[in-house]
Design an enzyme around this catalytic site. Structure first.
Site, short mmCIF file in Angstrom:
data_model
loop_
_atom_site.label_atom_id
_atom_site.label_comp_id
_atom_site.label_asym_id
_atom_site.label_seq_id
_atom_site.Cartn_x
_atom_site.Cartn_y
_atom_site.Cartn_z
CB THR A 54 -0.78 0.07 1.26
OG1 THR A 54 -0.10 -0.15 2.28
CG2 THR A 54 -2.05 -0.99 1.22
CG PHE A 101 -4.57 5.25 6.83
CD1 PHE A 101 -3.28 4.44 6.39
CD2 PHE A 101 -4.45 6.54 6.62
CE1 PHE A 101 -2.21 4.83 5.84
CE2 PHE A 101 -3.37 7.19 5.71
CZ PHE A 101 -2.32 6.27 5.61
CB CYS A 122 -3.96 1.71 8.95
SG CYS A 122 -2.22 1.41 8.37
#
Ligand code: HEM
Length: 464
Positions: free
Chosen positions: A273, A402, A409
């Protein structure tokens, strides 16, 4: 009018894609469907329904942790084939989630970022050395560089060294590290599996997936083995914490199978990512010279014209505009482009979609990031959207690259520190040339990246 008002709401539209099929770019297909059918629709494929949500109002509801929690939907179920009960793919109520989360949290505190900074810098310099090596002596322009591939080399080496003290040495290889190849294949496979049709024979693909999963596990055992063999018992990185640090409350340690799942998880989550984010950011800078100039002015003010600056930990926090560039890149193309929410009890979403406890909704982040709350020029790349005043004026739920809530995250600061520093160093050093007039093509392997994106480089002169 009266009659209409009393008619039961038919609920969100259902779009059956069985006849057309699922494309190899399912997120972009879902975006097209959202443009046609609106911010809440049901996608039906061979009788399997998934519900897709993408407006700010809906995501505000879905972010309410008293009503919804993370859902491990079909895509993540497939990824469990390689990452098991690692943090990303664990079910909420799986005891190993909370246990590992508590043990690993200190690895993402500010102080830990300081210990990763030198690793990040070292690897950033590897990328720069490799790009410098693309110049033949005397040539004004370099040979083309493969942006996504090199960003992936950079982020893989960074998470390997920072998290596990393991060096993948990706820049010493002409082909991607076999670990990356197996990883990308198995993520692609996890995605392709979603598009299967009933009755098909997928045994060859399943066998390949199983072989890749076994290979990934072997690499990870090597990473763990190297640390144990070195007799290193420090606890200042992810692996050190997992091997040597008991849970702060219960005193238990993570079991071996779980540690392996966490290492695979971090190697996946920690590099694909971030690499995609950097590639998209560079793409947008290439296409938006005014933004690039402004970002260059920021790094020049900090580092002057010294060819090889020594970015400090604090410097990275000072590159505010560069960070805005990354935020904006993640708005248009959030590289983890969807996440699922699960209803905790029977509920109604958006006043019209009835859900039973346990049912899922997919949040389609690229469309949330094009909600009208972003203005009427949503396709335009404009990092000013992330100026502090603009951010303060906007709902925090308008931006979810996120994820959200407790399961958001854990590596966000890690990713942004790494990416801000590297992007700052690159724009400080090079001029980028769009040598082929690249047109954006987004490749999907659960994560997103620009496909076939190459640039050539030139040294910067005082005028540029
Ligand atoms: C979770 C995106 C970088 C580790 C997530 C989720 C998203 C996300 C959307 C939530 C998924 C869900 O709700 O199902 C991103 C993006 C990144 C990035 C866009 C880079 C720009 C990183 C890095 C690491 C990392 C660098 C590790 C060093 C994780 C982990 C989880 C997670 C372990 C699961 C957390 C939990 O459920 O407890 N990420 N991530 N990510 N991410 Fe990241």
């Amino acid at each position: 009018v009266h009659g209409l008002r009393n008619a039961p709401d038919p609920g969100p539209p259902t779009v059956d894609v069985t006849a057309t099929g699922l494309s190899s770019t399912p997120v972009q297909q879902a975006v097209e469907l959202a443009r046609r059918y609106g911010p809440l629709y049901v996608r039906r494929y061979h009788g399997r329904d998934s519900v897709w949500a993408s407006s700010l109002a809906l995501v505000e509801e879905l972010s309410d942790e008293t009503r919804f929690a993370k859902g491990v939907g079909p895509a993540l179920e497939n990824v469990r084939g390689i990452a098991g009960d690692g943090l990303f793919t664990a079910y909420d109520d799986e005891p190993n989630w909370a246990k590992a989360h508590d043990i690993l949290l200190p690895a993402f505190a500010m102080n830990s970022m300081r210990t990763y900074h030198p690793h990040m810098l070292r690897v950033a310099r590897r990328l720069i050395a490799s790009w410098d090596g693309r110049f033949t002596p005397g040539a004004a322009q370099s040979a083309p560089v493969e942006v996504s591939e090199d960003m992936t080399r950079m982020t893989l080496d960074t998470i390997g060294l920072s998290g596990f003290g393991y060096d993948f040495e990706s820049f010493a290889r002409t082909e991607p590290h076999p670990f990356v190849e197996a990883l990308v294949r198995s993520l692609g496979h996890s995605q392709a599996k979603l598009a299967r049709t009933p009755g098909g024979d997928y045994s060859a693909e399943d066998a390949e997936f199983a072989a890749d999963a076994a290979f990934l596990a072997r690499v990870v055992d090597e990473v763990i083995g190297a640390r144990k063999a070195a007799g290193d018992t420090s606890t200042d990185d992810l692996l050190g914490l997992m091997l040597g640090s008991p849970h702060p409350g219960s005193g238990e340690v993570l079991d071996e199978a779980n540690i392996r799942n966490q290492v695979i998880t971090f190697l996946i989550a920690g590099h694909e990512t971030t690499s995609g984010t950097l590639s998209f950011a560079l793409y947008h800078l290439l296409k938006n010279p005014a933004v690039l100039h402004r970002a260059q002015a920021e790094v020049d003010a900090l580092w002057g014209s010294a060819p090889d600056p020594e970015p400090s930990f604090e410097d990275v926090g000072r590159l505010r505009y560069v960070r805005q560039v990354l935020n904006e890149a993640l708005r248009l193309w959030p590289t983890a482009p969807a996440f699922q929410r699960r209803a905790l009890a029977d509920t109604t979403l958006g006043g019209r979609h009835r859900m039973k406890a346990g049912e899922f909704v997919v949040v389609l982040t690229p469309m949330l990031h094009r909600d009208p709350v972003w203005g009427d020029n949503v396709e335009e790349f404009d990092p000013e959207r992330f100026a502090p005043e603009a951010e303060a004026a906007r709902s925090p739920h308008a931006y979810k690259p996120f994820g959200t809530g407790e399961r958001a995250c854990i590596g966000r600061q890690f990713a942004l520190h790494e990416a801000t520093m590297l992007l700052g160093m690159l724009i400080h050093r090079y001029r980028f040339i769009d040598h082929r007039g690249y047109e954006l093509k987004v490749k999907e392997t659960l994560t997103l990246k620009p496909d076939g994106f190459t640039v050539t480089l030139a040294a910067r002169t005082p005028e540029d």
